[in-house]
Design a protein around this motif. Sequence first.
Motif, PDB file in Angstrom:
ATOM      1  N   ASP A   1       9.553   1.858  32.444  1.00 47.94           N
ATOM      2  CA  ASP A   1      10.042   0.479  32.495  1.00 47.94           C
ATOM      3  C   ASP A   1      11.489   0.464  32.021  1.00 47.94           C
ATOM      4  O   ASP A   1      11.802   1.045  30.984  1.00 47.94           O
TER       5      ASP A   1
ATOM      6  N   ALA B   1       6.632  -7.545  21.024  1.00 45.21           N
ATOM      7  CA  ALA B   1       5.289  -8.119  20.939  1.00 45.21           C
ATOM      8  C   ALA B   1       4.808  -8.462  22.343  1.00 45.21           C
ATOM      9  O   ALA B   1       5.615  -8.751  23.234  1.00 45.21           O
TER      10      ALA B   1
ATOM     11  N   GLU C   1       8.079 -17.046  29.866  1.00 46.85           N
ATOM     12  CA  GLU C   1       8.921 -16.887  28.679  1.00 46.85           C
ATOM     13  C   GLU C   1       9.579 -18.197  28.248  1.00 46.85           C
ATOM     14  O   GLU C   1       9.776 -18.433  27.051  1.00 46.85           O
TER      15      GLU C   1
HETATM   16  N1  ARG Z   1       5.995 -10.992  27.354  1.00 47.05           N
HETATM   17  C1  ARG Z   1       6.491 -10.321  26.176  1.00 47.05           C
HETATM   18  C2  ARG Z   1       6.928 -11.419  25.259  1.00 47.05           C
HETATM   19  O1  ARG Z   1       7.869 -12.040  25.314  1.00 47.05           O
HETATM   20  C3  ARG Z   1       7.624  -9.392  26.454  1.00 47.05           C
HETATM   21  C4  ARG Z   1       7.236  -8.190  27.219  1.00 47.05           C
HETATM   22  C5  ARG Z   1       8.350  -7.285  27.446  1.00 47.05           C
HETATM   23  N2  ARG Z   1       7.944  -6.304  28.404  1.00 47.05           N
HETATM   24  C6  ARG Z   1       8.761  -5.406  28.882  1.00 47.05           C
HETATM   25  N3  ARG Z   1       8.297  -4.576  29.781  1.00 47.05           N
HETATM   26  N4  ARG Z   1       9.978  -5.350  28.466  1.00 47.05           N
HETATM   27  O2  ARG Z   1       6.283 -11.968  24.549  1.00 47.05           O
END
Ligand code: ARG
Length: 460
Positions: A130, A291, A335
Amino acid sequence: MRRAALALTLTLLGAALGQPLPAPAWGDSVYPQLGQAGLDVTHYDVTLRVARPGTRTLQGEVTLTVRAVKALPLLSLDYLGAAVTGVTWDGGAVPHERTPEKLLVRRPLAAGQTARVTVRFDGVTGEVPDPSLPGALGWQAVPGPGGGVNFAYSEPDGTRAFLPVNDHPADPATFTLRVTVPPGVTAAASGVQTGVQPVVGGRTFTFEQRQPIPPYALALHLGSLERVDQSAVVSGGKQVALRDYFPPGIPPAVRAPYARTGEILRVLGEWFGPYPFETYGSVVVTPPLPALETATLSTMPVTSSSVRVIVHEAAHQWFGNSVVLGDWADTWLNEGFATYAELVWAQSQGEDGQAMVQGWYARLQARGTRPLVARAADDLFDGSAYARGALALHAVRVTVGDAAFKSFLHIYVRQQAGQPTRTADLLRLVRAQLGQPAEAVLRRWIESPALPPLPGLQTP
Ligand code: ARG
Ligand code: ZN
């Protein structure tokens, strides 16, 4: 005829490039290879045996209940995991093929037809790199003295690194999980724990996730974990059981904010309506990852153990895990709402929230911004998805007032639960419920290349 010829050419070209795509994918604009168009997986029944926690060795099987929304020439699952040792279709053995990213079973399904397909695997799990993370997505393995730890960390597309899935949030499903671990090891997962049984070589933990969730949101942890239950809470009229899990040696200051979880769910339930699942809590993990809002059981690094982040991940249970994305380009829907929840919480604690709103705005002024629908994988979790997403929602609130905004949030969550949701769906619902001026305000925040002016801080 022409289209068919084009499709054939593309298939052959794909095969020549080493990436045969014999079945059309879901059609995601950021991850065009994920999922299978017309495939609906309604349930995953997952059995896992982990003999050596802290390694990437995984043995088990998954039975997928699949339904064809339209006629399918074959079944094409996302899978980069351990070696497949057998596949059955409604109980009978069937041949399978693997490509670098897919597991194929060349058996057609008529429109409306269902089947139960079992995939058995044994070996070392795969990895999905990623761009925004230090490590890879998928089955995390943390070796440690006194036994290692494993956990799923998958957003956006890491579940396919260890389980065969239709790996797109537009196809949420229910899960049964049976995890066998050595003595002294505890398993935790999305949903309600329905049993713990002693078996040869350890214990089997069983979990039921009875409301559909996207594959990336599946929580799965094992290690030397202490389970801490808190009294149930009522969130938006719904009773929710609370439990958290902590690895050994987590200091009281890191554990303390988790005691606020019930209060947080109460406040968010007022704003968003009934909590969508039966249980909630967090698992604290030691690697320094962001997180992650894994369903009913957020994955919380030690370094993110603050009330603010607990609020954010709890809000994702409504936005992301219940209202699911229709396309990864729309991560701002997840988000932006989760970040907005941080403001709602701060205001419930007596703050006026001005500093937070101005902080979001200043961050975008300093680092730049973009229209909210993402164009590339690098955009998905950038400052615009979070801060500009939250400001877009704040602009709507300031336009229509608190009462109308709050009741809109309840309606949005109720109508879109389990539905693949895109930016256009939010705009349509804002227009229908809050009127054309509110839609115009939101549209400007979504589409304008430049940053729109900071919305007035006083709500009418
Ligand atoms: N959804 C997560 C959060 O804000 C962030 C995940 C980040 N994932 C990534 N592959 N960078 O709470
Ligand atoms: Zn988030």
